[in-house]
Design an enzyme around this catalytic site. Structure first.
Site, PDB file in Angstrom:
ATOM      1  N   THR A  38       2.184   6.138   1.214  1.00 59.08           N
ATOM      2  CA  THR A  38       1.028   5.898   0.343  1.00 59.08           C
ATOM      3  C   THR A  38      -0.314   5.983   1.061  1.00 59.08           C
ATOM      4  O   THR A  38      -0.421   5.638   2.250  1.00 59.08           O
ATOM      5  CB  THR A  38       1.151   4.500  -0.305  1.00 59.08           C
TER       6      THR A  38
ATOM      7  N   GLU B 134      -2.496   3.921   0.689  1.00 54.37           N
ATOM      8  CA  GLU B 134      -2.860   2.548   1.081  1.00 54.37           C
ATOM      9  C   GLU B 134      -2.702   2.349   2.585  1.00 54.37           C
ATOM     10  O   GLU B 134      -3.263   1.412   3.148  1.00 54.37           O
ATOM     11  CB  GLU B 134      -2.001   1.532   0.324  1.00 54.37           C
TER      12      GLU B 134
ATOM     13  N   TYR C 189       1.097  -5.004   1.326  1.00 53.89           N
ATOM     14  CA  TYR C 189       1.792  -3.804   0.826  1.00 53.89           C
ATOM     15  C   TYR C 189       1.581  -2.624   1.781  1.00 53.89           C
ATOM     16  O   TYR C 189       2.537  -1.938   2.161  1.00 53.89           O
ATOM     17  CB  TYR C 189       1.258  -3.467  -0.577  1.00 53.89           C
TER      18      TYR C 189
ATOM     19  N   LYS D  21       4.426  -0.628   3.922  1.00 53.98           N
ATOM     20  CA  LYS D  21       4.614   0.821   3.766  1.00 53.98           C
ATOM     21  C   LYS D  21       4.457   1.553   5.098  1.00 53.98           C
ATOM     22  O   LYS D  21       5.085   2.590   5.319  1.00 53.98           O
ATOM     23  CB  LYS D  21       3.609   1.370   2.746  1.00 53.98           C
TER      24      LYS D  21
END
Ligand code: NAP
Ligand code: F7E
Length: 325
Positions: free
Chosen positions: A126, A128, A150, A154
């Site tokens: 991601t 992110e 998160y 990841k």
């Protein structure tokens, strides 16, 4: 062609679109499903594939269930899409997020390595991971700086994917996907929250919409386009990592303007800023450079943000019994 694929997270947004894509290509599709009692199959049903996929009970936190899923499915392609994927929740459930989103990916990699190391593996990485951005346009060489539990989880999953490729020679690829949305997006994510509220306000069911930081900027694409890139990555001779994005970034504010004006409303009359929706640390702006995917995979997004938001608002109008615009 008669290939078997296993999808973790098949009940999620991307899982549903990917299942449909693979079925259309002639695959036999298996999906890992953590049974939770609620109607987890609504997305597969909306795409008309609920009865076309074989569901296998399992959980990313239980590696034995993943080994069984590999044995049962005899998959030659494994797509790890399962995750606790809502950034906001990752601050209130950081350990669960680390276990499902981070360790869960290692569990899938182990199941692949043990049962069928020839199988090709896709990890749902991601944007992110870029978090506090270290370059104006982020690509595969941009350093990571996650800003949420998160993003941290990841990043572990991403590096585990790279490491299993380098340690064990697995055909393991990581797709670094920027935000992608659709009518099947969960209602907690901002585009769907806005689309649903716009439909409800238009139909007189709601008056205001409470949002957090509407100055945040995201590179938003359509999930239906993005699952094509996942599949393309596993068709390459060499496994690799790819950024998947549109190359356009837009504020949440401008996305609201697009959504409200689609039904003839002004977002300023309805949007209320509520501190409850601000995050402890924000990712202010994301903007991807999908050049490598374009060159090597021949992949390009086909849906503009205006088309995407219109599709989402219209779908929610229809679901609520109103006519789409
Ligand atoms: P999503 O709609 O939230 O779907 C997540 C899926 O994971 C659901 O099927 C969920 O099952 C499943 N899951 C959650 N916990 C699990 C567990 N313990 N064991 C097994 N399955 C579990 O996410 P999405 O938008 O489709 O995204 C797919 C993947 O891409 C995720 O890994 C996400 O983090 C990543 N990603 C998404 C985006 C994006 O913009 N959409 C961008 C980059 C990366 P239930 O339905 O039963 O909860
Ligand atoms: O927030 C701002 C919020 O929750 C987007 C996941 O799929 O994409 C997703 O993560 C932006 C943020 O997505 C509200 O602060 C303002 O800046 O829709 P979102 P996300 O956090 O970018 C990435 C790529 C993933 O990998 C994730 O799995 O919108 N925002 N007001 C709001 N966001 C929400 N949810 N709700 C608001 O009221």
């Amino acid at each position: 062609m008669n290939k078997n694929a296993l999808i973790t997270g098949i009940t999620g947004q991307d899982g549903a679109y990917l299942a449909k894509l693979l079925l259309d290509k002639g695959y036999t599709v298996y999906g890992l499903m953590a049974r939770r009692g609620s109607d987890g199959l609504w997305r597969l049903r909306e795409l008309g594939v609920e009865n076309e996929v074989s569901l296998i009970d399992g959980d990313l936190m239980d590696v034995t269930s993943l080994i069984r899923a590999m044995e049962t499915s005899k998959a030659s392609e494994v797509y790890n899409l399962g995750a606790q994927s809502f950034v906001g929740t990752s601050w209130t459930q950081p350990v669960l997020t680390a276990q499902v989103t981070g360790v869960g990916a290692v569990n899938v990699l182990e199941a692949v390595r043990i049962v069928n190391p020839e199988a090709r593996f896709y990890q749902a990485s991601t944007s992110e991971m870029f978090g506090l951005i270290q370059a104006e346009r982020q690509d595969e060489s941009t350093p990571f700086y996650p800003r949420s539990p998160y993003g941290v989880a990841k990043l572990m999953a991403h590096w585990a994917t790279v490491n299993y490729r380098e340690s064990f020679g697995l055909h393991a690829s990581s797709g670094i996907l920027f935000n992608h949305e659709s009518p099947l997006r969960g209602p907690e994510f901002v585009t769907r929250k806005v689309a649903l509220a716009v439909a409800r306000i238009k139909l007189g069911l709601q008056k205001e919409l409470r949002l957090g930081n509407i100055d945040a900027k995201r590179d938003w694409g359509f999930a239906g386009d993005y699952v094509e890139a996942m599949w393309a990555m596993l068709q390459q001779e060499q496994a690799d990592d790819y950024v998947i994005a549109t190359g356009v970034t837009t504020t949440v504010r401008d996305m609201c303007e697009i959504a409200f004006s689609h039904v003839g409303l002004n977002y300023k009359d309805h949007v209320v800023i509520d501190p409850e929706f601000f995050r402890p640390a924000e990712v202010d702006v994301l903007l991807g450079n999908p050049g490598k995917a374009e060159r090597k995979l021949g992949w390009k997004p086909h849906t503009s943000l205006n088309e995407l938001i219109a599709m989402m608002v219209d779908a929610d109008m229809r679901r609520l019994g109103g006519a789409p615009e």
